[in-house]
Design a protein around this motif. Sequence first.
Motif, PDB file in Angstrom:
ATOM      1  N   MET B   1      47.177 -16.425  -4.677  1.00  0.00           N
ATOM      2  CA  MET B   1      48.296 -16.648  -5.395  1.00  0.00           C
ATOM      3  C   MET B   1      47.967 -17.662  -6.867  1.00  0.00           C
ATOM      4  O   MET B   1      47.136 -17.760  -6.848  1.00  0.00           O
ATOM      5  CB  MET B   1      49.371 -17.352  -4.425  1.00  0.00           C
ATOM      6  CG  MET B   1      49.548 -16.360  -3.278  1.00  0.00           C
ATOM      7  SD  MET B   1      50.904 -17.117  -2.624  1.00  0.00           S
ATOM      8  CE  MET B   1      52.732 -16.368  -3.296  1.00  0.00           C
ATOM      9  N   LEU B   2      48.730 -16.594  -8.581  1.00  0.00           N
ATOM     10  CA  LEU B   2      48.358 -17.371  -9.194  1.00  0.00           C
ATOM     11  C   LEU B   2      50.088 -18.096  -9.900  1.00  0.00           C
ATOM     12  O   LEU B   2      51.082 -17.077  -9.089  1.00  0.00           O
ATOM     13  CB  LEU B   2      48.024 -16.818 -10.431  1.00  0.00           C
ATOM     14  CG  LEU B   2      47.347 -17.085 -11.674  1.00  0.00           C
ATOM     15  CD1 LEU B   2      47.139 -17.915 -11.553  1.00  0.00           C
ATOM     16  CD2 LEU B   2      46.957 -15.843 -12.062  1.00  0.00           C
ATOM     17  N   ALA B   3      49.553 -19.330 -10.145  1.00  0.00           N
ATOM     18  CA  ALA B   3      50.897 -20.014 -10.450  1.00  0.00           C
ATOM     19  C   ALA B   3      50.925 -20.340 -12.814  1.00  0.00           C
ATOM     20  O   ALA B   3      49.260 -20.429 -12.656  1.00  0.00           O
ATOM     21  CB  ALA B   3      51.575 -20.877  -9.870  1.00  0.00           C
ATOM     22  N   LEU B   4      51.599 -19.783 -13.104  1.00  0.00           N
ATOM     23  CA  LEU B   4      51.495 -20.460 -15.110  1.00  0.00           C
ATOM     24  C   LEU B   4      52.830 -21.555 -14.924  1.00  0.00           C
ATOM     25  O   LEU B   4      53.604 -20.630 -14.916  1.00  0.00           O
ATOM     26  CB  LEU B   4      51.682 -19.057 -15.944  1.00  0.00           C
ATOM     27  CG  LEU B   4      52.050 -18.865 -17.098  1.00  0.00           C
ATOM     28  CD1 LEU B   4      50.688 -19.439 -17.797  1.00  0.00           C
ATOM     29  CD2 LEU B   4      52.408 -17.906 -17.701  1.00  0.00           C
ATOM     30  N   VAL B   5      52.228 -21.951 -15.314  1.00  0.00           N
ATOM     31  CA  VAL B   5      53.081 -23.170 -15.921  1.00  0.00           C
ATOM     32  C   VAL B   5      53.047 -23.139 -17.251  1.00  0.00           C
ATOM     33  O   VAL B   5      52.556 -23.110 -18.200  1.00  0.00           O
ATOM     34  CB  VAL B   5      52.613 -24.612 -15.125  1.00  0.00           C
ATOM     35  CG1 VAL B   5      52.997 -26.006 -15.630  1.00  0.00           C
ATOM     36  CG2 VAL B   5      52.022 -24.861 -13.890  1.00  0.00           C
ATOM     37  N   VAL B   6      53.494 -23.396 -17.831  1.00  0.00           N
ATOM     38  CA  VAL B   6      54.494 -23.328 -19.539  1.00  0.00           C
ATOM     39  C   VAL B   6      55.213 -24.725 -20.255  1.00  0.00           C
ATOM     40  O   VAL B   6      55.951 -24.526 -19.472  1.00  0.00           O
ATOM     41  CB  VAL B   6      55.358 -21.816 -19.638  1.00  0.00           C
ATOM     42  CG1 VAL B   6      55.082 -21.838 -21.692  1.00  0.00           C
ATOM     43  CG2 VAL B   6      55.032 -20.760 -19.279  1.00  0.00           C
ATOM     44  N   ASP B   7      54.924 -25.813 -20.158  1.00  0.00           N
ATOM     45  CA  ASP B   7      54.966 -26.732 -20.750  1.00  0.00           C
ATOM     46  C   ASP B   7      54.243 -26.967 -21.781  1.00  0.00           C
ATOM     47  O   ASP B   7      53.223 -27.902 -21.615  1.00  0.00           O
ATOM     48  CB  ASP B   7      55.405 -27.962 -19.384  1.00  0.00           C
ATOM     49  CG  ASP B   7      56.588 -28.543 -19.437  1.00  0.00           C
ATOM     50  OD1 ASP B   7      57.327 -28.978 -19.092  1.00  0.00           O
ATOM     51  OD2 ASP B   7      56.584 -29.311 -20.244  1.00  0.00           O
ATOM     52  N   ASP B   8      55.269 -28.088 -22.536  1.00  0.00           N
ATOM     53  CA  ASP B   8      54.539 -28.363 -23.879  1.00  0.00           C
ATOM     54  C   ASP B   8      54.120 -30.198 -23.145  1.00  0.00           C
ATOM     55  O   ASP B   8      52.840 -30.473 -24.390  1.00  0.00           O
ATOM     56  CB  ASP B   8      56.081 -28.736 -25.287  1.00  0.00           C
ATOM     57  CG  ASP B   8      56.738 -29.584 -25.121  1.00  0.00           C
ATOM     58  OD1 ASP B   8      57.403 -29.320 -23.719  1.00  0.00           O
ATOM     59  OD2 ASP B   8      57.613 -30.052 -26.047  1.00  0.00           O
ATOM     60  N   SER B   9      55.022 -30.818 -22.813  1.00  0.00           N
ATOM     61  CA  SER B   9      53.394 -31.553 -22.239  1.00  0.00           C
ATOM     62  C   SER B   9      52.710 -31.877 -20.356  1.00  0.00           C
ATOM     63  O   SER B   9      52.775 -31.004 -20.180  1.00  0.00           O
ATOM     64  CB  SER B   9      55.069 -33.198 -21.488  1.00  0.00           C
ATOM     65  OG  SER B   9      54.505 -33.850 -20.724  1.00  0.00           O
ATOM     66  N   ARG B  10      51.396 -32.315 -22.004  1.00  0.00           N
ATOM     67  CA  ARG B  10      50.346 -32.216 -20.927  1.00  0.00           C
ATOM     68  C   ARG B  10      50.620 -32.688 -19.646  1.00  0.00           C
ATOM     69  O   ARG B  10      50.649 -32.768 -18.026  1.00  0.00           O
ATOM     70  CB  ARG B  10      49.289 -32.756 -21.693  1.00  0.00           C
ATOM     71  CG  ARG B  10      48.728 -31.870 -22.626  1.00  0.00           C
ATOM     72  CD  ARG B  10      47.419 -32.687 -23.168  1.00  0.00           C
ATOM     73  NE  ARG B  10      46.440 -33.340 -22.742  1.00  0.00           N
ATOM     74  CZ  ARG B  10      45.647 -34.158 -22.839  1.00  0.00           C
ATOM     75  NH1 ARG B  10      46.358 -34.888 -24.514  1.00  0.00           N
ATOM     76  NH2 ARG B  10      45.000 -34.666 -21.814  1.00  0.00           N
ATOM     77  N   ALA B  11      51.490 -34.273 -19.092  1.00  0.00           N
ATOM     78  CA  ALA B  11      51.439 -34.952 -18.261  1.00  0.00           C
ATOM     79  C   ALA B  11      52.511 -33.994 -17.043  1.00  0.00           C
ATOM     80  O   ALA B  11      51.859 -33.766 -16.305  1.00  0.00           O
ATOM     81  CB  ALA B  11      52.413 -35.973 -18.627  1.00  0.00           C
ATOM     82  N   MET B  12      53.382 -33.030 -17.970  1.00  0.00           N
ATOM     83  CA  MET B  12      53.909 -32.462 -16.709  1.00  0.00           C
ATOM     84  C   MET B  12      53.287 -31.225 -16.163  1.00  0.00           C
ATOM     85  O   MET B  12      53.709 -30.518 -14.761  1.00  0.00           O
ATOM     86  CB  MET B  12      55.407 -31.459 -17.705  1.00  0.00           C
ATOM     87  CG  MET B  12      56.921 -31.641 -16.955  1.00  0.00           C
ATOM     88  SD  MET B  12      57.162 -32.218 -15.978  1.00  0.00           S
ATOM     89  CE  MET B  12      57.690 -33.904 -16.667  1.00  0.00           C
ATOM     90  N   ARG B  13      52.889 -30.161 -17.310  1.00  0.00           N
ATOM     91  CA  ARG B  13      51.968 -29.334 -16.793  1.00  0.00           C
ATOM     92  C   ARG B  13      50.675 -29.782 -15.184  1.00  0.00           C
ATOM     93  O   ARG B  13      50.737 -29.214 -14.792  1.00  0.00           O
ATOM     94  CB  ARG B  13      50.849 -28.651 -18.109  1.00  0.00           C
ATOM     95  CG  ARG B  13      51.741 -28.415 -18.735  1.00  0.00           C
ATOM     96  CD  ARG B  13      50.880 -27.533 -19.630  1.00  0.00           C
ATOM     97  NE  ARG B  13      49.462 -27.527 -20.405  1.00  0.00           N
ATOM     98  CZ  ARG B  13      49.289 -28.062 -21.645  1.00  0.00           C
ATOM     99  NH1 ARG B  13      50.429 -28.748 -22.198  1.00  0.00           N
ATOM    100  NH2 ARG B  13      48.686 -28.978 -21.811  1.00  0.00           N
TER     101      ARG B  13
END
Lengths: 159, 125
Positions: B1-13
Amino acid sequence: MTPSSDDITEIAREVWSAMLGLETEVAATETLDSGSLFTGTVTITGAADSVVSIQTTDVGARAYAAAMFGSTADEVADDEVVDAIGELTNMVGGNIKSLLPEPSRLSLPAVAQGQKQHLYVPGAEVLNQVALSSEGEHVLITVWSRPIPENATQESDQS
Amino acid sequence: MLALVVDDSRAMRLILRRIMQGRGYDVVEAGNGQEGLDILAGGARPDVALVDWNMPVMDGLSFISACRAEKDYRNITLMMVTTESEQAQIVRALAAGAHEYVLKPFTPEAIVEKLELLGLSGQGV
């Protein structure tokens, strides 16, 4: 609606606990004496006109960044510290925004690093300020507010 | 399974990456909505996208609207992960096509609980 000291303290406690796995305690200080500081700010505009800042020492900022990135304070890079302080400011500011008049919009965070910083918000007064301690370093959270003109156009569009 | 994480914070990603990898997902990351669309245009078809709202270049709401406008992306489950808590904004995100909405700060358990509600809880590793 005005965020109380208890509100701000609880928001910070949840952010530090959930995202960093760290505890916070209320501290008795109004200034940070350490030479090198990190300051994160976000602005809230619309039905509210406010600024939220988080200020901490260089040592504290590196400890919190290390907790977020799962590394150590010695290993964490400067851009990772900026990223972490920006995101902590975003989360604290976003949750404080929920206690202010709606609709309003949260800005992207800005982060400054330097010696003996003082943040000024022209035309605003301090609505509240709380001092916390986590990992032995102080964190100052300040909420400023400017008066909203009665005939002001309120913008809430996030785009 | 694949997830895409879209966030401008590297820490949050990174935090979201660890949670999703803990459920057996492979993870791809984007720093804003446009980067997320570029990844999809490159052929990636994540099972779920975890999307911040407030980002530079393209925000999460625009990303979700763009996904819903493209039929090839309509099978992607969209979860907004954001500090934006105004009721009107939550309604707006859901109306644009978000399937779930998670407020920051969150615990890993909160993300997993939402995944379970969506039938996407993964395997847990």
